[in-house]
Motif scaffolding. Structure first.
Motif, short mmCIF file in Angstrom:
data_model
loop_
_atom_site.label_atom_id
_atom_site.label_comp_id
_atom_site.label_asym_id
_atom_site.label_seq_id
_atom_site.Cartn_x
_atom_site.Cartn_y
_atom_site.Cartn_z
N ILE A 135 -73.48 -6.17 -20.07
CA ILE A 135 -74.45 -5.98 -21.15
C ILE A 135 -74.15 -6.97 -22.28
O ILE A 135 -73.05 -6.97 -22.84
CB ILE A 135 -74.42 -4.55 -21.68
N ARG A 165 -85.16 -8.61 -13.69
CA ARG A 165 -85.13 -7.16 -13.51
C ARG A 165 -85.48 -6.81 -12.06
O ARG A 165 -86.29 -7.48 -11.43
CB ARG A 165 -86.13 -6.49 -14.47
N ASP A 183 -77.89 -8.10 -18.54
CA ASP A 183 -79.09 -7.73 -19.30
C ASP A 183 -78.66 -7.32 -20.71
O ASP A 183 -77.59 -6.75 -20.89
CB ASP A 183 -79.86 -6.57 -18.62
N GLN A 204 -80.29 -5.22 -22.47
CA GLN A 204 -80.69 -3.83 -22.72
C GLN A 204 -79.96 -2.93 -21.73
O GLN A 204 -80.23 -2.94 -20.52
CB GLN A 204 -82.20 -3.71 -22.53
N ALA A 205 -79.06 -2.10 -22.24
CA ALA A 205 -78.18 -1.32 -21.36
C ALA A 205 -78.96 -0.38 -20.44
O ALA A 205 -78.59 -0.17 -19.29
CB ALA A 205 -77.19 -0.53 -22.21
N ASN A 206 -80.10 0.18 -20.92
CA ASN A 206 -80.77 1.18 -20.08
C ASN A 206 -81.64 0.55 -18.99
O ASN A 206 -82.35 1.26 -18.29
CB ASN A 206 -81.57 2.16 -20.95
N GLU A 207 -81.59 -0.77 -18.88
CA GLU A 207 -82.24 -1.42 -17.71
C GLU A 207 -81.38 -1.20 -16.47
O GLU A 207 -81.86 -1.23 -15.35
CB GLU A 207 -82.43 -2.91 -17.99
N ILE A 208 -80.09 -1.01 -16.68
CA ILE A 208 -79.14 -0.88 -15.56
C ILE A 208 -79.43 0.40 -14.78
O ILE A 208 -79.75 1.43 -15.37
CB ILE A 208 -77.70 -0.88 -16.10
N ASP A 209 -79.34 0.28 -13.45
CA ASP A 209 -79.61 1.44 -12.55
C ASP A 209 -81.08 1.86 -12.61
O ASP A 209 -81.41 2.97 -12.17
CB ASP A 209 -78.74 2.66 -12.89
N SER A 210 -81.97 0.99 -13.08
CA SER A 210 -83.40 1.38 -13.17
C SER A 210 -83.96 1.68 -11.79
O SER A 210 -84.84 2.52 -11.64
CB SER A 210 -84.21 0.24 -13.81
N ARG A 236 -83.87 -7.31 -26.48
CA ARG A 236 -84.87 -7.79 -25.52
C ARG A 236 -86.10 -8.21 -26.31
O ARG A 236 -86.71 -7.35 -26.98
CB ARG A 236 -85.21 -6.69 -24.52
N PRO A 249 -72.45 -3.85 -14.20
CA PRO A 249 -73.34 -4.18 -15.32
C PRO A 249 -72.62 -5.06 -16.33
O PRO A 249 -71.44 -4.83 -16.63
CB PRO A 249 -73.67 -2.82 -15.95
#
Ligand SMILES: Cc1ncc(Cn2c(C)c(CCOP(=O)(O)OP(=O)(O)O)sc2=O)c(N)n1
Ligand SMILES: [Mg+2]
Length: 569
Positions: free
Chosen positions: A327, A287, A310, A312-318, A165, A325
């Motif tokens: 990625i 996002r 996305d 950035q994997a940790n954007e998922i389920d934010s 990102r 997802p």
């Protein structure tokens, strides 16, 4: 520190930190720097220009930083901003943090005090622990302590700013390093270009088939394009995904024009309908943050399944569960979806229902855009601007304000990718003039900035920067005399905290700073002035007089305002 500075034998050609930094930047294709000079970086500006590069000198480092970040967004090379230490660094830091929030690649380089003085807090000139203050506000914060490390530091900054990102990187350079010498031969060897600094990241085949199955099963799919999709510069692939699947799309503000707003599958004019009634939503570079009501509530109506692309994997389920997802980088993910969706049935019924709603909305708006009023409002003024700009699809539109932002985003169509720059994820005021400079410099084409009068005030003095470099920028100030409105009553013996001096003449301000100035009180006068300015290519301010009662508090985000339940005491 003696043992850190190589003893160089007599007669050996030398280089120094100044030169190594400039060579490292040039070697990596960076020729424009946006900044504001002073101790300890003044010489960089002069030497950079002497080498035939461009240094754009600003009046405040925050605007230089906004310019650098927009240069990064438009070119996919990190925009570089140079500042002095402490206060100059802090001014630039706001732009660096904004770049990181927007995912724009940018490098802030600031001179700084020597570590031994900072760490003992001995009170140096403009002393500040910049390295650590920057760290929470950007992707990475690096300090260079040795000349031989300048090459690797610049490469690390570039790779960090561009990979994954994109975002902001801080490079801290202690004053003494600039003039520290080393052997030119050794110095040359320490410089290099990174291989593939923003590598493609392919989605897992299992993730692709999960997403394809979900989309194939949808009755009312929707593609939602974010500024990440615009930044990706895989415009043809995204257009192909939309046209091959027949799925309607709606763009976030800076993604407008990625596929033309006039495209038959554009659902922007039926946005509330498609957000509420869609059953599968494909997020591409967007996002689910406050701009999309965090993916929940009445904005989204009933149950929704999200496919989210996305890097950035940790954007998922934010905010809400993501059903599929994906990625990876946008180009790889979009083309994987295209391959999997080949031959899938198109949602033609859904698309025609949307087109019907969109046409109705557009017809209602068209009436507002042409209805005359005693004093211009946002609609007939922006209607006049729209009619001129549709003949100039390749200008860059810069937009900031509240009512000015919300209404211009709705009224002014975009036809080409990356031709709209605005307040971004944070909704920050003051990006106007810096963005206008960067867009004019990096695209070489005219820029039209439509700014609220409050928003313009944040960076107004940069209009002198625009006239100094004689950039083809037209600033249309939507002068309604205040923040959101200009008609708030003054409290007892005070001037309202929300209004401006009604005697303000922005056209005269322009002339005073070396530009052209026009006062426009009707849509016809506004259109004429805009046409003339675009034809002249000269820096121009058009002071568009807007009804002070025309705006609403906070534009379309008034719901975010906090008001006291116990009233004023
Ligand atoms: C740096 C900063 N400060 C303050 C704000 C708060 N703010 C402010 C001050 C706006 C200006 C609105 O007035 P305007 O004259 O620019 O536009 P309109 O009068 O057309 O709404 S919009 C908004 O969110 C902000 N977003 N960013
Ligand atoms: Mg205003």
């Amino acid at each position: 520190m003696k043992n850190d500075i190589q003893e160089v034998a007599e007669g050996v050609e030398l280089t120094d930190g100044f030169h190594l930094l400039m060579e490292a930047l040039e070697m990596n294709g960076i020729t424009n720097i946006y900044g504001l000079l002073g101790i300890p970086v003044t010489e960089i500006g002069r030497m950079w220009q002497a080498r035939g590069n461009k240094f754009f000198s600003f009046r405040n480092e925050q605007n230089a930083g906004y310019a650098a970040s927009v240069a990064g967004y438009l070119t996919k090379k990190p925009g570089v901003c140079v500042t002095v230490s402490a206060p100059g660094f802090l001014n630039g830091l706001t732009a660096l943090a904004n770049a990181t929030t927007n995912c724009f690649p940018m490098i802030l380089i600031s001179g700084s005090s020597e570590r031994e003085i900072v760490d003992l807090q001995q009170g140096d000139y403009e002393e500040m622990d910049q390295l650590n203050i920057a760290r929470p506000h950007c992707k990475a914060s690096f300090r260079i302590n040795r000349t031989e490390d300048i090459g690797v530091a610049v490469v690390r900054a570039i790779r960090t700013a561009l990979s994954g990102r994109p975002g902001g990187v801080y490079l801290d350079i202690p004053a003494r390093l600039f003039s520290t010498t080393m052997s030119a031969e050794e110095g040359q060897k320490s410089l290099f270009v990174p291989v593939d600094p923003a590598p493609a990241q392919l989605p897992a085949p299992s993730a692709v088939s999960r997403a394809v199955d979900l989309i194939k099963g949808a009755k009312k799919p929707l593609i939602l394009l974010g500024k990440g999709a615009a930044y990706a510069q895989c415009d043809a692939d995204i257009k192909a995904l939309i046209e091959e699947t027949g799925i309607p799309f709606t763009p976030m503000s800076m993604a407008k024009g990625l596929v033309s707003d006039t495209h038959p599958q554009c659902a922007a004019a039926a946005r509330s309908m498609v957000l509420q009634e869609s059953d599968v939503v494909i997020l591409i570079g967007a996002r689910l943050n406050w701009l999309l009501a965090h993916g929940k509530g009445k904005t989204w109506g009933g149950a929704k399944k999200f496919v989210q692309i996305d890097i950035q994997a940790n954007e998922i389920d934010s905010n809400v569960p993501i059903a599929a997802p994906l990625i990876g980088d946008i180009e790889s993910c979009v083309n994987a979806l295209r391959a999997g969706l080949k031959g899938a049935a198109k949602p033609t019924e859904w698309m025609s229902a949307i087109a019907e709603r969109a046409n109705g909305t557009k017809a209602k708006l068209a009436t507002k855009l042409t209805t005359a009023t005693p004093v211009m409002n946002y609609f007939n003024s922006l209607g006049a601007i729209r009619d001129v700009l549709k003949n100039y699809p390749d200008i860059t539109l810069v937009n900031e304000g509240a009512n000015t932002l919300d209404n211009a985003r709705m009224v002014i169509d975009q036809y080409l990718p990356r031709k709209r720059v605005d307040t971004g994820t944070w909704g920050v005021m003051g990006i106007g003039m810096g963005s206008a400079v960067a867009a004019a410099v990096e695209t070489g084409k005219p820029v039209v900035a439509i700014c609220g009068d409050s928003a313009f005030g944040f960076s107004a003095m940069e209009y002198e920067t625009i006239t100094r470099y004689n950039l083809p920028v037209t600033v249309i100030i939507m002068n309604n005399g205040g923040i959101y409105r200009g008609d708030e009553a003054n409290p007892e013996h005070q001037v309202s905290c929300m209004i401006f001096n009604p005697k303000t003449k922005y056209d005269q301000f322009s002339i005073a700073l070396g530009g052209e100035g026009v006062r426009a009180e009707t849509p016809e006068a506004l259109a004429k002035a805009l046409e003339a300015s675009l034809k002249s290519g000269k820096p121009t301010i058009i002071d568009a007089i807007i009804d002070p009662a025309a705006g609403v508090e906070s534009g379309r985000i008034g719901n975010l305002n906090i008001v006291s339940t116990i009233g004023k005491k």
